[in-house]
Design a protein around this motif. Structure first.
Motif, PDB file in Angstrom:
ATOM      1  N   GLY A   8       8.591 -19.385  16.211  1.00  0.00           N
ATOM      2  CA  GLY A   8       8.273 -19.913  17.532  1.00  0.00           C
ATOM      3  C   GLY A   8       7.159 -19.121  18.192  1.00  0.00           C
ATOM      4  O   GLY A   8       6.241 -19.690  18.794  1.00  0.00           O
ATOM      5  N   MET A   9       7.222 -17.800  18.055  1.00  0.00           N
ATOM      6  CA  MET A   9       6.188 -16.955  18.665  1.00  0.00           C
ATOM      7  C   MET A   9       4.846 -17.187  17.990  1.00  0.00           C
ATOM      8  O   MET A   9       3.800 -17.192  18.642  1.00  0.00           O
ATOM      9  N   GLN A  10       4.864 -17.400  16.673  1.00  0.00           N
ATOM     10  CA  GLN A  10       3.607 -17.662  15.962  1.00  0.00           C
ATOM     11  C   GLN A  10       2.972 -18.960  16.473  1.00  0.00           C
ATOM     12  O   GLN A  10       1.758 -19.051  16.645  1.00  0.00           O
TER      13      GLN A  10
ATOM     14  N   VAL B  24       1.230 -18.357  19.639  1.00  0.00           N
ATOM     15  CA  VAL B  24      -0.100 -17.771  19.429  1.00  0.00           C
ATOM     16  C   VAL B  24      -1.106 -18.889  19.136  1.00  0.00           C
ATOM     17  O   VAL B  24      -2.211 -18.919  19.685  1.00  0.00           O
ATOM     18  N   ALA B  25      -0.687 -19.830  18.268  1.00  0.00           N
ATOM     19  CA  ALA B  25      -1.570 -20.949  17.936  1.00  0.00           C
ATOM     20  C   ALA B  25      -1.909 -21.748  19.201  1.00  0.00           C
ATOM     21  O   ALA B  25      -3.052 -22.191  19.382  1.00  0.00           O
ATOM     22  N   LEU B  26      -0.920 -21.900  20.088  1.00  0.00           N
ATOM     23  CA  LEU B  26      -1.159 -22.606  21.354  1.00  0.00           C
ATOM     24  C   LEU B  26      -2.150 -21.826  22.219  1.00  0.00           C
ATOM     25  O   LEU B  26      -3.091 -22.400  22.785  1.00  0.00           O
ATOM     26  N   ALA B  27      -1.953 -20.514  22.285  1.00  0.00           N
ATOM     27  CA  ALA B  27      -2.871 -19.676  23.067  1.00  0.00           C
ATOM     28  C   ALA B  27      -4.283 -19.754  22.485  1.00  0.00           C
ATOM     29  O   ALA B  27      -5.273 -19.804  23.222  1.00  0.00           O
ATOM     30  N   ARG B  28      -4.381 -19.787  21.146  1.00  0.00           N
ATOM     31  CA  ARG B  28      -5.691 -19.830  20.509  1.00  0.00           C
ATOM     32  C   ARG B  28      -6.456 -21.096  20.893  1.00  0.00           C
ATOM     33  O   ARG B  28      -7.663 -21.081  21.081  1.00  0.00           O
ATOM     34  N   VAL B  29      -5.726 -22.216  21.030  1.00  0.00           N
ATOM     35  CA  VAL B  29      -6.423 -23.457  21.359  1.00  0.00           C
ATOM     36  C   VAL B  29      -6.692 -23.551  22.869  1.00  0.00           C
ATOM     37  O   VAL B  29      -7.748 -23.992  23.299  1.00  0.00           O
ATOM     38  N   LEU B  30      -5.746 -23.045  23.688  1.00  0.00           N
ATOM     39  CA  LEU B  30      -5.908 -23.182  25.140  1.00  0.00           C
ATOM     40  C   LEU B  30      -6.994 -22.268  25.704  1.00  0.00           C
ATOM     41  O   LEU B  30      -7.608 -22.575  26.727  1.00  0.00           O
TER      42      LEU B  30
ATOM     43  N   MET C  62      -2.072 -32.668  18.764  1.00  0.00           N
ATOM     44  CA  MET C  62      -1.033 -31.844  18.145  1.00  0.00           C
ATOM     45  C   MET C  62      -0.324 -32.640  17.051  1.00  0.00           C
ATOM     46  O   MET C  62       0.249 -33.692  17.307  1.00  0.00           O
ATOM     47  N   ASP C  63      -0.384 -32.103  15.826  1.00  0.00           N
ATOM     48  CA  ASP C  63       0.179 -32.806  14.676  1.00  0.00           C
ATOM     49  C   ASP C  63       1.514 -32.166  14.282  1.00  0.00           C
ATOM     50  O   ASP C  63       1.541 -31.196  13.535  1.00  0.00           O
ATOM     51  N   GLU C  64       2.602 -32.695  14.821  1.00  0.00           N
ATOM     52  CA  GLU C  64       3.951 -32.157  14.574  1.00  0.00           C
ATOM     53  C   GLU C  64       3.999 -30.644  14.743  1.00  0.00           C
ATOM     54  O   GLU C  64       4.480 -29.931  13.856  1.00  0.00           O
ATOM     55  N   PRO C  65       3.519 -30.132  15.874  1.00  0.00           N
ATOM     56  CA  PRO C  65       3.380 -28.673  15.995  1.00  0.00           C
ATOM     57  C   PRO C  65       4.717 -27.936  16.006  1.00  0.00           C
ATOM     58  O   PRO C  65       4.762 -26.764  15.655  1.00  0.00           O
TER      59      PRO C  65
ATOM     60  N   ALA D 240      12.380 -25.018  24.135  1.00  0.00           N
ATOM     61  CA  ALA D 240      11.646 -24.075  24.984  1.00  0.00           C
ATOM     62  C   ALA D 240      10.138 -24.348  24.902  1.00  0.00           C
ATOM     63  O   ALA D 240       9.436 -24.331  25.924  1.00  0.00           O
ATOM     64  N   MET D 241       9.661 -24.642  23.701  1.00  0.00           N
ATOM     65  CA  MET D 241       8.239 -24.919  23.525  1.00  0.00           C
ATOM     66  C   MET D 241       7.845 -26.217  24.218  1.00  0.00           C
ATOM     67  O   MET D 241       6.767 -26.319  24.803  1.00  0.00           O
ATOM     68  N   ASN D 242       8.739 -27.238  24.173  1.00  0.00           N
ATOM     69  CA  ASN D 242       8.466 -28.503  24.857  1.00  0.00           C
ATOM     70  C   ASN D 242       8.236 -28.275  26.346  1.00  0.00           C
ATOM     71  O   ASN D 242       7.271 -28.779  26.932  1.00  0.00           O
ATOM     72  N   LEU D 243       9.153 -27.515  26.968  1.00  0.00           N
ATOM     73  CA  LEU D 243       9.051 -27.261  28.404  1.00  0.00           C
ATOM     74  C   LEU D 243       7.759 -26.521  28.737  1.00  0.00           C
ATOM     75  O   LEU D 243       7.041 -26.863  29.671  1.00  0.00           O
TER      76      LEU D 243
END
Lengths: 274, 270
Positions: free
Chosen positions: A157-159, A162-168, A177-180, A191-194
């Motif tokens: 989940g934390m990884q 990071v991928a989300l932070a890298r794109v944002l 987002m392809d089945e992230p 938690a990630m959905n929220l």
């Protein structure tokens, strides 16, 4: 920590025609030739997606949802029809469009911060402003204490955070987002959905979210595009008129269940739980 | 939670004491072998001409190192090995990269590469003497020809095993092929490339010695051949010990470099 820095300006400069949809597809179709015979991965799709909308694409494997996303991203050419981002036909990947995959795709020899800064190096940006920005986004996705951690030290989940932070960090106006969260456990996924909803709404990012999880799709989306396979096509679009901001309690609403079954009905009714 | 932590700590400690035990066993086995090496010829169970006792080999090694010619032979062979190793690694890497990034090149050239590897390359040794003479060149060429292949294959396979999503990510941010190569593919392939480089070193030693066996007037392989013909078996073994030291020393140096360079390697490296 807010992401107010990314809510205005940045890469997503408003086109003169503000009212135009951010993303449009016109009879967008894809056919693959497999050992001589033609295989229709996606039949002509017409969509118009407004700025700031959260759109999910649900359907079983082979319904063409990832193909659709890849074509909007410019990672795959269309067989016919076209996709437009901010009114411009997509020919190649654009830096206004961020892409997130099912796997986090972190480079194991780079720390969290170095991973987030990697696209910046590709863009030729190495300034302090970007560094500050990256740190702020890393904090916003809840990894403030892990700036210098290596990917192997982080959970799945934390990884993906990071991928989300890298794109944002690069302030995309559109996020594909392809089945992230497909590889995450149910609790982490929730938690990630929220978090994803909070961050993208705050920044006004348009999201196209591919998933095979109907609950997740209905929970986050403004509209759910329901797709079916053989041949891959859009079978229906279900508007989700649930109040925002959405919390876990939203799933208790009778309306939530109604929409869920509406989606299920279009998918063929006989399908089992998600 | 606390339970798993305690469990993992115990596991770690176990692994630690196990390491020490295995080290002791390794040294014990070594001492045992040396003991057998010493006693079997002395008790007459093995002829000292076939296997001189350990102490005789040690003495021969010492006296060899005291001679004024040994260092010269040592340096000749070390040079052949190092030049062969470096050139072989560079050529293997370059061809491996070319095959991995240009599918057309691979389609055309790969059958030739495999066909070449199918030849037992030791048969080239007399030919190389004829082509390049009795000097250093023929030995270096032999070392290169044997050493480049593991680097080639590991470079190619390593570069081709980059996850598809990683390449999609690089394309989505419009990275140039060079940027993708340097930032993703090459570091990703590095652990595999290094495994090939380690093999290349061992092969370079073989290549240099084979080259010297076939035709040379200097070098450690030449000395082995010479002493063998003179039935100075103690000196043959002494040179073998030196060759083993070169191979092992280089290998451990590369292993150390490997650990430094590829610090992110884990047990379950994908």
């Amino acid at each position: 920590m807010t992401l107010d820095m990314m809510s205005t300006g940045g890469a997503g400069t408003p086109s003169p025609a503000w009212t135009k949809p951010v993303i449009e597809t016109r009879s967008l179709a894809k056919t693959f030739a497999i050992s001589g015979s033609e295989f229709v991965a996606l039949q002509g799709v017409d969509l118009a997606i407004e700025r700031g909308e959260f759109i999910s694409f649900v359907g079983p494997s082979g319904c063409g949802k990832s193909t659709l996303l890849n074509m909007v991203a410019g990672l795959m050419p269309a067989t016919s029809g076209e996709a437009l981002v901010n009114g411009v036909a997509v020919r190649e990947p654009s830096r206004e469009v961020g892409f997130m995959f099912q796997t986090p795709v972190l480079l194991p020899w780079r720390t969290v911060e170095q991973n987030v800064l990697m696209p910046g190096e590709v863009f030729g940006r190495k300034d302090n402003a970007l560094r500050d920005k990256a740190r702020a986004v890393i904090e916003a996705v809840g990894l403030g204490g892990f700036v210098n951690a290596y990917p192997r030290q982080l959970s799945g989940g934390m990884q993906q955070r990071v991928a989300l932070a890298r794109v944002l960090t690069y302030e995309p106006s559109v996020l594909l987002m392809d089945e992230p969260f497909g590889a995450l456990d149910e609790f982490t996924r929730e938690a990630m959905n929220l978090e994803l909803m909070r961050i993208t709404r705050q920044a006004g990012i348009t999201v196209l979210f591919v998933t095979h999880n109907i609950t997740e799709a209905v929970f986050m989306s403004d509209r759910v595009v329901v797709m079916t396979p053989r041949p891959g096509k859009v079978s229906g679009i279900v508007p989700v008129d649930l109040p925002r901001p959405r919390e876990i309690e939203t799933m208790q609403l009778p309306r939530f269940t109604e929409i869920l079954f509406e989606v299920r009905h279009i998918l063929g009714g006989s399908r089992g739980a998600h | 939670m606390a339970l798993t932590e305690a469990g993992s700590v115990r596991l770690n400690r176990k692994a630690g004491s196990g390491d020490l035990r295995f080290t002791l066993i390794t040294w014990g086995v070594l001492l045992l072998l040396i003991g057998l090496w010493e006693t079997l010829p002395r008790m007459g169970m093995v002829s000292a001409i076939i296997l001189p006792p350990f102490s005789a080999v040690a003495a021969a090694l010492w006296s060899l190192m005291m001679t004024d010619f040994f260092l010269g032979h040592f340096i000749v062979t070390l040079r052949e090995i190092l030049i062969g190793f470096v050139l072989g690694t560079a050529i293997g890497f370059a061809i491996g990269v070319a095959l991995a990034i240009w599918p057309t090149v691979k389609r055309v050239a790969y059958p030739f590469v495999v066909g070449f590897q199918a030849i037992p390359k030791i048969v080239f040794a007399p030919l190389f003497i004829a082509w390049f003479g009795f000097g250093e060149t023929s030995k270096v060429v032999m070392a290169v020809v044997i050493a480049f292949f593991p680097v080639l294959i590991n470079t190619m396979v390593g570069l081709e095993s980059v996850p598809a999503d990683a390449m999609r990510l690089m394309r989505s941010i419009r990275a140039t092929p060079m940027q993708s190569f340097l930032k993703v593919s090459l570091p990703h392939a590095l652990p595999m490339i290094f495994a090939g480089v380690k093999a290349a070193l061992t092969f370079a030693v073989i290549g240099a010695i084979v080259g010297e066996f076939v035709g040379a007037s200097e070098g450690l392989g030449y000395l082995v051949d010479l002493y063998n013909n003179q039935l100075r078996i103690d000196r043959v073994f002494a040179v073998v010990v030196v060759l083993a030291a070169i191979g092992a020393g280089g290998y451990f140096l590369l292993e150390w470099l490997d650990k430094k360079l590829i610090f992110w390697r884990t047990e379950d490296n994908k």
